[in-house]
Design a protein around this motif. Structure first.
Motif, PDB file in Angstrom:
ATOM      1  N   ASN A  70       0.823  -1.198   0.000  1.00 42.75           N
ATOM      2  CA  ASN A  70       0.000   0.000   0.000  1.00 42.75           C
ATOM      3  C   ASN A  70       0.867   1.262   0.000  1.00 42.75           C
ATOM      4  OD1 ASN A  70      -2.698   1.302   0.273  1.00 42.75           O
ATOM      5  ND2 ASN A  70      -1.868   1.982   2.246  1.00 42.75           N
ATOM      6  N   ARG A  71       1.948   1.251   0.759  1.00 43.91           N
ATOM      7  CA  ARG A  71       2.863   2.398   0.773  1.00 43.91           C
ATOM      8  C   ARG A  71       3.485   2.594  -0.611  1.00 43.91           C
ATOM      9  NH1 ARG A  71       7.280   2.534   3.248  1.00 43.91           N
ATOM     10  NH2 ARG A  71       7.225   4.769   3.638  1.00 43.91           N
ATOM     11  N   GLU A  73       2.172   1.691  -3.523  1.00 41.73           N
ATOM     12  CA  GLU A  73       1.148   2.188  -4.444  1.00 41.73           C
ATOM     13  C   GLU A  73       0.831   3.663  -4.212  1.00 41.73           C
ATOM     14  OE1 GLU A  73      -1.992  -0.572  -3.683  1.00 41.73           O
ATOM     15  OE2 GLU A  73      -1.326  -1.983  -5.248  1.00 41.73           O
ATOM     16  N   ASN A  74       1.037   4.140  -2.985  1.00 36.33           N
ATOM     17  CA  ASN A  74       0.795   5.550  -2.658  1.00 36.33           C
ATOM     18  C   ASN A  74       2.000   6.440  -2.903  1.00 36.33           C
ATOM     19  OD1 ASN A  74      -1.818   5.007  -1.860  1.00 36.33           O
ATOM     20  ND2 ASN A  74      -1.276   4.740   0.299  1.00 36.33           N
TER      21      ASN A  74
END
Length: 344
Positions: A70-71, A73-74
């Motif tokens: 998630n990190r 992708e952000n």
């Protein structure tokens, strides 16, 4: 996102921690800034050293990987790598299910990551570590793998056969750490007392610990993860006679009834277990014994469980951990066992 910073996240046991420390030393020799288990990771690269031993550990490792996915992708992370026991055991499945990870490494090829990042392994750092523990103590891993094949344990599937490190390499590592101020050494491997068997068919743990105790600067040696079957009793002489060796032994017994010991493939009997405990107490007065017991293993009866509780009352362990499975009324077992312990 800090350029040239690598965040190392270590899951699972102290043996994994040693691997992370070895990798960190190589990274730093190549000019990276390494941060270990940061609560607020900021590096452009993250390496997750996973555990794949039990279900809760697998779940924690997967959740951590997904958190860093998630990190990435952000835009908070540029590259993500995974190593350790989980990816050793489930590499193909993980590659398919979590393609966002740049590369998965197993338990033993993780140093390939250095070359994959365009760097070279530094020979002068081979075997040296960036200690993440407080400066007064360090873990010393003396072997990998296990030959025991207990019925409940996946370690041999993950790490393979027992492989002892060379004694001179271990002693050199301890001497260097002691010269740098480390005073306490936690000796670890999957099965401590098996050390050396794969080299020449003989136990060498007694010689190793005796020689280690004589190294200048070594003040405490603590022994972890022994096994009751074929325990080398001469090791007890070293524990008793060498002041540097703590009167402490971590030995997982798991159960005591012959029915359960057979089902668990422990290759030891109840009588042998009790004789072993007696020998520990007699040969090393004041010895502190830590053990782990397992309840709820398939086939366990109420009689087996009650027999185990009676054994605990008799043995009076100084420290004990309880492992539960879901195959019986584990909450009732847990409550009963804990009540028993409180009365002892």
């Amino acid at each position: 996102m800090k350029k040239n910073q690598i965040d190392i996240i270590t899951m699972g046991c102290s043996k994994n921690l040693v691997d992370s420390e070895l990798l960190m030393k190589q990274f730093e020799a190549n000019g990276y800034d390494c941060v270990h288990d940061s609560e607020a990771p900021e590096g452009e690269i993250a390496v997750i050293n996973t555990c794949g031993f039990i279900e809760t550990a697998k779940e924690e490792s997967i959740n951590t990987i997904l958190e860093f996915v998630n990190r990435k992708e952000n835009g908070q992370l540029r590259q993500l790598y995974v190593m350790g026991c989980l990816s050793q055991r489930y590499k193909e499945e993980l590659e398919k299910e979590i393609p966002e990870v740049d590369k998965f490494y197993g338990k033993f090829n993780f140093k390939q990551l250095i070359s994959d990042l365009g760097k070279a392994e530094i020979p002068s750092c081979d075997g040296r570590r960036h200690l993440t523990t407080p400066p007064h103590y360090a873990y010393i891993k003396i072997a990998e793998g296990c030959d025991r094949h207990c019925a409940y344990c996946a370690i041999p599937l993950i790490t393979g056969k027992h492989r002892s490190r060379k004694m001179d390499d271990i002693l050199q590592e301890v001497a260097e750490l002691a010269a740098n101020g480390v005073k306490e050494f936690q000796i670890i491997e999957q099965e401590l007392t098996y050390y050396g068997i794969d080299l020449d068919g003989k136990h060498h743990i007694t010689e190793l610990i005796s020689r280690m105790a004589d190294i200048p600067g070594v003040e405490w040696i603590r022994l972890h993860y022994a096994y009751p079957n074929q325990f080398p009793l001469d090791l007890l002489d070293v524990i008793r006679e060498k002041p540097q060796v703590c009167k402490y032994l971590d030995v997982a017994l798991q159960h005591v009834s012959d029915n359960m010991l057979s089902r668990m493939r422990r290759h030891v009997t109840k009588q042998e277990t009790m004789d072993f405990i007696r020998a520990l107490r007699e040969k090393v007065p004041g010895l502190h014994i830590r053990t782990t017991l397992m309840v709820g293993f398939p086939g366990e009866t109420e009689e087996d469980f009650n027999e185990l509780m009676e054994f605990v009352r008799w043995a009076r362990f100084e420290r004990m951990a309880l492992s539960l499975t879901h195959t019986r009324k584990v909450h009732t077992a847990n409550s009963t066992m804990r009540t028993t312990f409180q009365r002892i």
